[in-house]
Design a protein around this motif. Structure first.
Motif, short mmCIF file in Angstrom:
data_model
loop_
_atom_site.label_atom_id
_atom_site.label_comp_id
_atom_site.label_asym_id
_atom_site.label_seq_id
_atom_site.Cartn_x
_atom_site.Cartn_y
_atom_site.Cartn_z
N LEU A 358 26.15 -29.33 5.01
CA LEU A 358 25.42 -30.29 4.55
C LEU A 358 25.77 -31.87 4.62
N VAL A 359 24.92 -32.29 3.62
CA VAL A 359 25.39 -34.32 3.63
C VAL A 359 24.70 -35.02 1.88
N GLU A 360 25.91 -35.21 1.51
CA GLU A 360 25.15 -35.89 0.14
C GLU A 360 24.10 -36.80 0.47
N ILE A 361 23.33 -37.49 0.53
CA ILE A 361 22.16 -38.25 0.73
C ILE A 361 21.56 -39.51 -0.31
N SER A 362 21.81 -40.66 0.02
CA SER A 362 20.91 -41.57 -0.94
C SER A 362 19.91 -43.09 -0.32
N GLY A 363 19.67 -43.29 -1.33
CA GLY A 363 18.77 -43.92 -0.70
C GLY A 363 16.94 -44.97 -1.15
N LYS A 364 16.48 -45.92 -0.63
CA LYS A 364 14.95 -45.86 -1.83
C LYS A 364 13.75 -45.03 -0.21
N GLY A 365 12.80 -44.43 -1.46
CA GLY A 365 11.70 -43.69 -1.52
C GLY A 365 12.92 -42.33 -1.15
N LEU A 366 13.64 -41.85 -1.69
CA LEU A 366 13.87 -40.28 -1.31
C LEU A 366 13.70 -39.58 -2.97
N THR A 367 13.64 -38.71 -2.44
CA THR A 367 13.10 -37.89 -3.78
C THR A 367 13.40 -36.04 -3.30
#
Length: 376
Positions: A358-367
């Motif tokens: 698994l990987v933690e992600i962040s960014g615009k448009g992510l839900t």
């Protein structure tokens, strides 16, 4: 309930490069994704084109990720410490192996007189007989008699000359001397109100006798016995470079046969293993430091044989973060990563903690719940 994943120590953390194998995977997925987009456009123009197989997808999920390491420890009673007798006289009785000590109970006998156990961190290094004497050894005497139910009275004021350095410890007061006399009479000693070197043995707490070295008839001022923890513990050899992330009192997980149980770090040895145990030159192994772990419930390991027990140490937790399988990452030609939607759209993301798969992600448009393509 948030899901918890153990992190491989070889996985990159926040801001670190992704392993080559992951890059190879995500680049391959990128190629597949681009091809899928091209085929999709072609199919739109050709109504007779055959249907492509459905892509593998996963959902963006919010969960807890933990940065941890699992190290195999040894279940037993911990390292053996040596007890040396003090004072004068001849040993006339010794305890059998496996004996568990108790405060105020005799551990052995000298000249046929009992030598009781006190708990503390300062041995009786001098005769305690003069009222007014101050020290940590007096504190040990005071605390133990009080714990055994004797009236030791008030601490008493300590008089010091101007400019005199403070003296640590309690004061030997008349009330404490009276309590000492009563205790001596109760345990079968002559009630002198004086405690001589060798009249009591000071231990850090309850211990278990492990290996009697002396014999009846030996002088008391010799190595008498070895002792260990009274209950089973797990001794874990941790790389010296990684032990700084482990703190006494922090929770751990013990991976017992068929189940996991909670535990706590109870201590960390102050030195690395001695040079004789170090790997030869050229060996890529690192030096080890022993970490002692206690199960939260002693009954969890009481009936287990001594042997290997994996222990999971958690050094960092990222709570309530968005995650996807590592195989969902696409390496972008200009640097960075993106996720691919089933329709071919790319969503640029920032990566955080990498966990097992698994990987933690962040960014615009992510839900949460967003569908993304994953390498099959």
């Amino acid at each position: 309930m948030a899901e918890r994943a153990a992190v491989s120590r070889e996985s990159p953390g926040r801001g670190r490069a992704v392993p080559a194998v992951v890059l190879a995977t995500v680049v391959a997925v990128a190629a597949v994704g681009v091809a899928a987009v091209v085929r999709h456009s072609s199919d739109a123009r050709d109504p007779h084109a055959t249907a492509e197989p459905s892509v593998h997808t996963a959902k963006v999920i919010r969960r807890d990720l933990s940065d941890s390491q699992t190290v195999v420890g040894q279940l037993g009673f911990g390292p053996v410490k040596e007890l040396k007798g003090a004072g004068t006289g001849t040993l006339t009785k010794l305890p059998p192996d496996g004996t568990t000590t108790g405060r105020g109970r005799a551990l052995y006998r000298v000249d046929d007189k009992p030598v009781p156990v006190f708990y503390g961190d300062t041995p009786f290094f001098r005769d305690l007989k003069k009222v007014g004497v101050i020290g940590n050894d007096v504190t040990v005497l005071r605390n133990n008699l009080a714990a055994l139910g004797y009236d030791v009275g008030d601490e008493g004021a300590v008089r010091r000359s101007a400019g005199q350095a403070p003296v640590q410890g309690s004061t030997l007061t008349p009330s404490l001397v009276a309590a000492l006399k009563q205790w001596q009479q109760d345990v079968g000693l002559k009630p002198t109100g004086e405690l001589k070197v060798g009249d009591g043995v000071v231990l850090p707490g309850p211990v278990r006798v492990s290996g009697v070295k002396a014999q009846i008839g030996d002088p008391v001022a010799e190595d008498i016995l070895g002792y260990v923890a009274p209950k089973k513990v797990i001794t874990v050899p941790v790389d010296a470079q990684q032990v700084s992330a482990i703190k006494p009192g922090e929770p751990v997980t013990l991976m017992l046969p068929g189940r996991n149980v909670p535990g706590t770090v109870s201590g960390i040895s102050g030195t690395e293993q001695d040079a004789s145990s170090q790997p030869p030159a050229g060996d890529d192994s690192t030096s080890k430091i022993d970490v002692t772990v206690l199960p939260k419930r002693a009954s969890d390991v009481a009936n287990l044989d001594e042997g290997d027990v994996p222990v999971e140490f958690v050094s960092e937790i990222h709570k309530n973060v968005l995650t996807v399988p590592i195989g969902a990452l696409l390496a972008l030609s200009g640097g960075g990563f993106a996720l691919q939607r089933p329709g071919g759209e790319l969503v640029r993301v920032q990566t955080g903690m990498f966990a097992t798969g698994l990987v933690e992600i962040s960014g615009k448009g992510l839900t949460e719940g967003l569908d993304v393509v994953v390498a099959s």
